[in-house]
Motif scaffolding. Structure first.
Motif, PDB file in Angstrom:
ATOM      1  N   MET A   1      27.342  35.779  38.929  1.00 23.98           N
ATOM      2  CA  MET A   1      27.197  35.106  40.213  1.00 23.98           C
ATOM      3  C   MET A   1      28.564  34.663  40.735  1.00 23.98           C
ATOM      4  N   PHE A   2      29.380  34.060  39.811  1.00 28.59           N
ATOM      5  CA  PHE A   2      30.696  33.589  40.204  1.00 28.59           C
ATOM      6  C   PHE A   2      31.605  34.744  40.600  1.00 28.59           C
ATOM      7  N   SER A   3      31.537  35.879  39.828  1.00 26.54           N
ATOM      8  CA  SER A   3      32.402  37.018  40.133  1.00 26.54           C
ATOM      9  C   SER A   3      32.033  37.656  41.473  1.00 26.54           C
ATOM     10  N   LYS A   4      30.737  37.651  41.840  1.00 29.91           N
ATOM     11  CA  LYS A   4      30.333  38.194  43.139  1.00 29.91           C
ATOM     12  C   LYS A   4      30.905  37.356  44.274  1.00 29.91           C
ATOM     13  N   ARG A   5      30.894  36.046  44.100  1.00 27.90           N
ATOM     14  CA  ARG A   5      31.470  35.162  45.130  1.00 27.90           C
ATOM     15  C   ARG A   5      32.967  35.373  45.248  1.00 27.90           C
ATOM     16  N   LEU A   6      33.627  35.527  44.102  1.00 30.59           N
ATOM     17  CA  LEU A   6      35.072  35.757  44.094  1.00 30.59           C
ATOM     18  C   LEU A   6      35.421  37.055  44.796  1.00 30.59           C
ATOM     19  N   ILE A   7      34.655  38.106  44.533  1.00 32.53           N
ATOM     20  CA  ILE A   7      34.898  39.404  45.181  1.00 32.53           C
ATOM     21  C   ILE A   7      34.641  39.299  46.676  1.00 32.53           C
ATOM     22  N   ALA A   8      33.578  38.600  47.069  1.00 33.69           N
ATOM     23  CA  ALA A   8      33.279  38.434  48.501  1.00 33.69           C
ATOM     24  C   ALA A   8      34.373  37.640  49.195  1.00 33.69           C
ATOM     25  N   ALA A  10      37.559  37.447  48.282  1.00 32.30           N
ATOM     26  CA  ALA A  10      38.755  38.292  48.344  1.00 32.30           C
ATOM     27  C   ALA A  10      38.628  39.325  49.465  1.00 32.30           C
ATOM     28  N   ALA A  11      37.445  39.921  49.603  1.00 30.31           N
ATOM     29  CA  ALA A  11      37.237  40.910  50.664  1.00 30.31           C
ATOM     30  C   ALA A  11      37.356  40.268  52.038  1.00 30.31           C
ATOM     31  N   THR A  12      36.820  39.068  52.185  1.00 30.55           N
ATOM     32  CA  THR A  12      36.922  38.349  53.456  1.00 30.55           C
ATOM     33  C   THR A  12      38.380  38.051  53.791  1.00 30.55           C
ATOM     34  N   ALA A  13      39.165  37.618  52.802  1.00 32.58           N
ATOM     35  CA  ALA A  13      40.583  37.310  53.026  1.00 32.58           C
ATOM     36  C   ALA A  13      41.348  38.552  53.468  1.00 32.58           C
ATOM     37  N   VAL A  14      41.045  39.721  52.858  1.00 35.84           N
ATOM     38  CA  VAL A  14      41.725  40.967  53.238  1.00 35.84           C
ATOM     39  C   VAL A  14      41.382  41.342  54.675  1.00 35.84           C
ATOM     40  N   VAL A  15      40.114  41.211  55.071  1.00 32.28           N
ATOM     41  CA  VAL A  15      39.695  41.554  56.436  1.00 32.28           C
ATOM     42  C   VAL A  15      40.367  40.627  57.439  1.00 32.28           C
ATOM     43  N   ILE A  16      40.403  39.337  57.144  1.00 30.19           N
ATOM     44  CA  ILE A  16      41.037  38.380  58.065  1.00 30.19           C
ATOM     45  C   ILE A  16      42.521  38.668  58.208  1.00 30.19           C
TER      46      ILE A  16
END
Length: 187
Positions: A1-8, A10-16
């Motif tokens: 659960m924690f790793s999914k949040r971390l990946i999400a 990180a992906a949001t930061a890259v898009v921004i």
């Protein structure tokens, strides 16, 4: 659960970051980000013109050019109201569990008992309003340059600077070459 949040995250930061890099250029060639507020100004030489967008980040770390004029904008404040919050405490109780162990090995016994603890349950609640002073515009020191980075078409560009740079530019003669790291563009 924690790793999914971390990946999400990180992906949001890259898009921004990607959108920020793509959206920073407007292609109008003015260097002001395309924002023209239409506000007029009057500097220390008595001339008037148009300001660039205030509080925009500079394009480069260091700028150089010919000192045109300087301007100091004092801090602007206004009175405002906000909810006044106070602590409201009420007595409360909670059940506390206690354990005690005696003996060792197979003769080990655990004794458990419960007690009632009294405490104050405090919450912030609204109690009327209060007046405070809010900052509408922070204090700014600005320098206007001509021939920015050697480009003769880049005249009358305003940069926000530190107080030290402002004091240095204030003592310089007009059209003296100056180099500094701006705190922002526009003024």
């Amino acid at each position: 659960m924690f790793s999914k949040r971390l990946i999400a995250a990180a992906a949001t930061a890259v898009v921004i970051a990607g959108l920020g890099a793509c959206g920073s250029e407007t292609g109008n060639g003015s260097g002001s980000g395309g924002a023209d507020l239409g506000s007029s100004w009057s500097d220390d030489a008595g001339r008037s013109g148009q300001d660039a967008a205030p509080h925009a980040r500079p394009d480069t770390d260091t700028v150089r050019g010919l000192r045109d004029s300087v301007r100091h904008l004092s801090r602007k404040t206004a009175k405002a109201t906000r909810p006044h919050l106070v602590n409201k405490c009420t007595p409360a109780t909670r059940r506390a569990k206690h354990t005690q162990q005696r003996g060792t090995g197979t003769r080990k016994k655990t004794r458990t008992w419960y007690t009632t603890e009294h405490y104050q349950d405090c919450k912030k609640v609204r109690n009327g309003t209060e007046t405070y002073t809010r900052t509408v515009r922070p204090q700014q020191w600005c320098v206007r340059l001509d021939d920015v980075d050697g480009d003769t078409s880049q005249d009358d560009r305003w940069y926000q600077v530190t107080r030290t740079t402002y004091d240095e530019a204030l003592t310089m003669a007009e059209h003296t070459r100056i180099e500094f790291t701006p705190a922002g563009t526009g003024c």
